[in-house]
Structures are given as C-alpha cells and as structure tokens.
Design an enzyme around this catalytic site. Structure first.
Site, short mmCIF file in Angstrom:
data_model
loop_
_atom_site.label_atom_id
_atom_site.label_comp_id
_atom_site.label_asym_id
_atom_site.label_seq_id
_atom_site.Cartn_x
_atom_site.Cartn_y
_atom_site.Cartn_z
NE ARG A 210 17.86 89.90 25.11
CZ ARG A 210 18.00 90.85 26.04
NH1 ARG A 210 18.95 90.74 26.95
NH2 ARG A 210 17.21 91.90 26.07
CG PHE A 226 28.97 87.32 34.30
CD1 PHE A 226 29.21 87.51 35.66
CD2 PHE A 226 30.06 87.13 33.46
CE1 PHE A 226 30.51 87.54 36.16
CE2 PHE A 226 31.35 87.15 33.94
CZ PHE A 226 31.59 87.35 35.29
CG ASP A 248 23.90 85.05 37.30
OD1 ASP A 248 24.03 85.84 36.35
OD2 ASP A 248 23.72 85.41 38.48
CB SER A 249 26.90 84.46 41.65
OG SER A 249 26.50 85.77 41.32
CG ASP A 298 26.10 91.09 29.63
OD1 ASP A 298 26.73 92.16 29.72
OD2 ASP A 298 24.86 91.04 29.65
CB CYS A 338 27.36 97.49 31.35
SG CYS A 338 27.46 96.58 32.90
#
Ligand code: SAH
Length: 394
Positions: A210, A226, A248-249, A298, A338
């Site tokens: 970040r 995301f 984002d969802s 991400d 990830c």
C-alpha cells in the site's frame, strides 16, 4: 506419552524440519490420543518430534517441537507467543502502525494459529486441532504478552472443517460494543470490521505494498479492483491520485471503504465506489473507452491449493489481460496473487501471457511479497503465499 510411528523411510520432510505429517506416512498410532493431544513421533523406533494429533485431517499431525525433551504445556505457549510478539516489536513497521500480525502459524512455530493485533484488540484464528486443544493456554499467553484485554475469535475459516472443528466466532476474552476497530497505518486511518470482515478483518500482509502504491499514485487515474475496505484506494488518495475508481462485489466491504475515505478527510469527489463483479466491470470500462495510469489488482485466493491452479490461471489471465487493455501508455499495473497453489514463476508467466494477448509490452520494475510481520520459515515454503508484480506499460 502416546506415540505416532512413521512408516520406514517416511521421515525425510521431518528431517528437513517441515512441520506437517501426512496420513500416508503413518504406520500406526499407539494409545488412542484425543483430537489435538500431544504425541511423540517416532521413526524406526527413535523419537524425532512432538506433535499435535489431528485424526480427521490429511495432515494428521503438526509438529510443536523437534526437541523431544520439550514439554508441551502452558509455559511452552507462553514462550512461543512471547518470541512472536518480540519479533514484531523489532520490525520497522512497529513504529508506523498499531496493527500487526503477531502470530503467523507454522512460521512462528505455532501451527494453525493466526493472531492479528488491531490497536488494543486481538483477533485470533484457531485453525488446527492442536491450536484448538491448547486454546485456553494460548489465550492466556496472548493476553499476558500483549496486555490486550479484548480477544475476538474468528475461527470460521473453512480449513477448520478439514480438522473436524466447528466454526466459532465472538469475543473469547473481554467484550466490546464497537467491533469496528480504528487503526493507524503510516499515518492513515482505517476501520477494521473484526466481526464480519474477511479473514480477521484487514489485509495486513499488503501494508508495505500500500505504501508503494501511495508513492506511485501522484496525479494518476487509479483503478483499485477488488478493493475490499479500500486499503489501496486510501493509500492512492494519500499519494495524490487524480481520481480513484474502487470496485468490489461486497456491499459491506464498500461501506467500510467509504468510512475509511471519510476518516482521512479526503474529498469524496476524488473517489468513486462501484459494487460490481470485476470481470464484468473491466469490460464495461473498456467499452466506455476508459483508461488508467495505475491499476491495482488484488483478487481473492483463486487457488488455495495446486489442484485448483488451472482454473485459477484462467481467472488471473482474464483480469490481467483486461487490466493491460485499460492501462494507458506509461501506466503502472500492481498485480497480486495470494494463491498458495500458484507459485511466483507460474504467476509471472500467466501475467506475461496476458500482456502478450493484450498486445501490450510491459516490464517488471518491482516484485512484491507479504510484509515482514508475515515471516516465512525457510523449512515451510507454504507460508510464502503472497506474490505481486509492479509492471510498467511501454
Ligand atoms: N485489496 C484489498 C483486499 C482484497 S480481498 C485490501 O488491500 O484490503 C479480495 C476482495 O475481492 C474481497 O473484498 C471480495 O469481496 C472481492 N471479490 C471477490 N470476488 C470478486 C469479484 N468477482 N468481483 C469483485 N470483487 C470480488
């Protein structure tokens, strides 16, 4: 002590001090240990480790110690937790944030235990039979070593079911009304929803990344795909981004993301939140002819294990291909995975394929990993899950 006997020739990974024993390596178990109970591991009749027994899991034992003289008791956990906490206090990030990962499972010698500190609240996950067995001792050790009175438990990760353990959520110690903990990271304010957020509530592993995005964002049009609770978005705004589009969802994640933008007093006019599926939304942006100077990708873990790597590769390729198409010449793409099941080399080749298909030339100018409070024990490469690339489009 009850004992676990390895099959002949199946002690190789233990000799390299890898802490997992798989069912296929076990010849027999003597004494009917309870779930999580400590067993002495023997190879050719000789003791080689002390471990926690997990009858239901494919990983049927996780090593507490390779020193067979070590007694596994309250004192053992107090010492391990103390070492883990001391390591964090020695890290530079300790002086820049009041939110750190204090215990990172196997890599801190505590298989199946995750503990994150958010200001004066700890969030713990007990993810193995052994960690669950010693839960009270571990909670005592955490409280004593950190001085934190409130410990919230988020033992609702799916891996618990593989250990035969039911989910458990709620305050294990102390009690609070406010379950959105305010934290500070490099001078930026975030709220962490420890009760309903993802994992323990915040992605501490991305802390230094970040900061990189913050340093690169000045004057750029940013897409944070995301975005979850807006970690990268807030960093980009702090770095002087011209505009940020955050996608984002999850409606609840976006709600916290908005709070995070407000608690840093950034002008709302510089940010747009969009609740959408990133796969579809990237196509919409392309159809609208939008382009960006910095894209952050991400996504969630598409491949928890190698078995899902093929489908995951398709998903990673798709979002990266679309990101390259949305990137202006001279633009930057910070792209992450990830997924434990997708190693760094494979991820890089997927991203290379995406750039080729998008007809874009790009260079790697930096590589990303998890922050230092997520150490990776050399004997436990599985702990090295987060990888990322910073790419510059020609
Ligand atoms: N970048 C974030 C962490 C991202 S976690 C940070 O630094 O804090 C992954 C996020 O992807 C979650 O918030 C989840 O809600 C979201 N997500 C999962 N699948 C998605 C999809 N298909 N489209 C949009 N968001 C998705």
């Amino acid at each position: 002590m009850k004992s676990l006997h390895l099959k002949a020739g199946r002690d190789k990974s233990l000799k390299r001090r890898h802490p997992w024993i798989f069912t296929g390596a076990v010849e027999r178990v003597d004494g009917e240990p309870a779930r999580g109970e400590t067993v002495l591991v023997k190879s050719a009749g000789q003791p080689v480790a002390v471990a926690a027994w997990s009858p239901q899991s494919q990983i049927c034992a996780r090593v507490w110690s390779f020193d067979c003289a070590v007694f596994i008791d309250e004192k053992f956990f107090r010492q391990k937790v103390s070492q883990a906490v001391a390591l964090r206090a020695s890290l530079p990030a300790f002086h820049h944030s009041n939110a750190l990962r204090l215990v990172h499972g196997e890599s801190d010698g505590l298989p199946g235990l995750i503990v994150d500190r958010y200001a004066d609240v700890l969030v713990a996950q007990f993810l193995s039979a052994g960690a669950e067995f010693w839960r009270e001792a571990i909670l005592d050790a955490l409280a004593a070593e950190t001085g934190c009175e409130a410990i919230y438990e988020r033992s609702d990760a799916e891996v618990r079911s593989l250990e035969g353990l039911p989910p458990r959520i709620g305050f294990a110690r102390g009690n609070r009304e406010a379950k959105r903990c305010p934290i500070v990271e490099y001078g930026l304010h975030y709220r962490v929803d420890v009760e309903a957020g993802q994992k323990t509530g915040f992605f501490l592993d991305q802390r230094e990344n970040r900061q990189r995005v913050r340093a690169l964002a000045a004057g750029r049009e940013v897409l944070d795909a995301f975005c979850y609770t807006g970690g990268f978005s807030v960093a980009a705004l702090a770095g002087g981004a011209a505009r940020v589009t955050s996608v984002d969802s999850s409606a609840s994640a976006l709600e916290v993301a908005m709070e995070n933008v407000n608690s840093n007093s950034f002008e709302n006019s510089r940010i747009t939140f969009q609740q959408a599926d990133v796969f579809a939304y990237q196509r919409l942006l392309r159809d609208q002819g939008r382009s960006f100077g910095l894209v952050v990708l991400d996504p969630p873990k598409f491949a928890p294990t190698a078995a899902q790597a093929k489908n995951a590769a398709r998903a990673y390729k798709d979002i990266n291909l679309m990101a390259f198409r949305l990137l202006a010449p001279g633009g930057l793409l910070a792209t992450f995975s990830c997924s434990g099941g997708v190693p760094a080399e494979l991820f890089q080749s997927i991203v290379a394929g995406a750039a080729a298909d998008a007809g874009v030339e790009a260079k790697i100018i930096e590589r990303f990993g998890a922050a230092a409070d997520h150490p990776v024990a050399l004997q436990f490469p599985e702990g090295d899950y987060l990888k990322g690339l910073l790419l510059l489009r020609a």
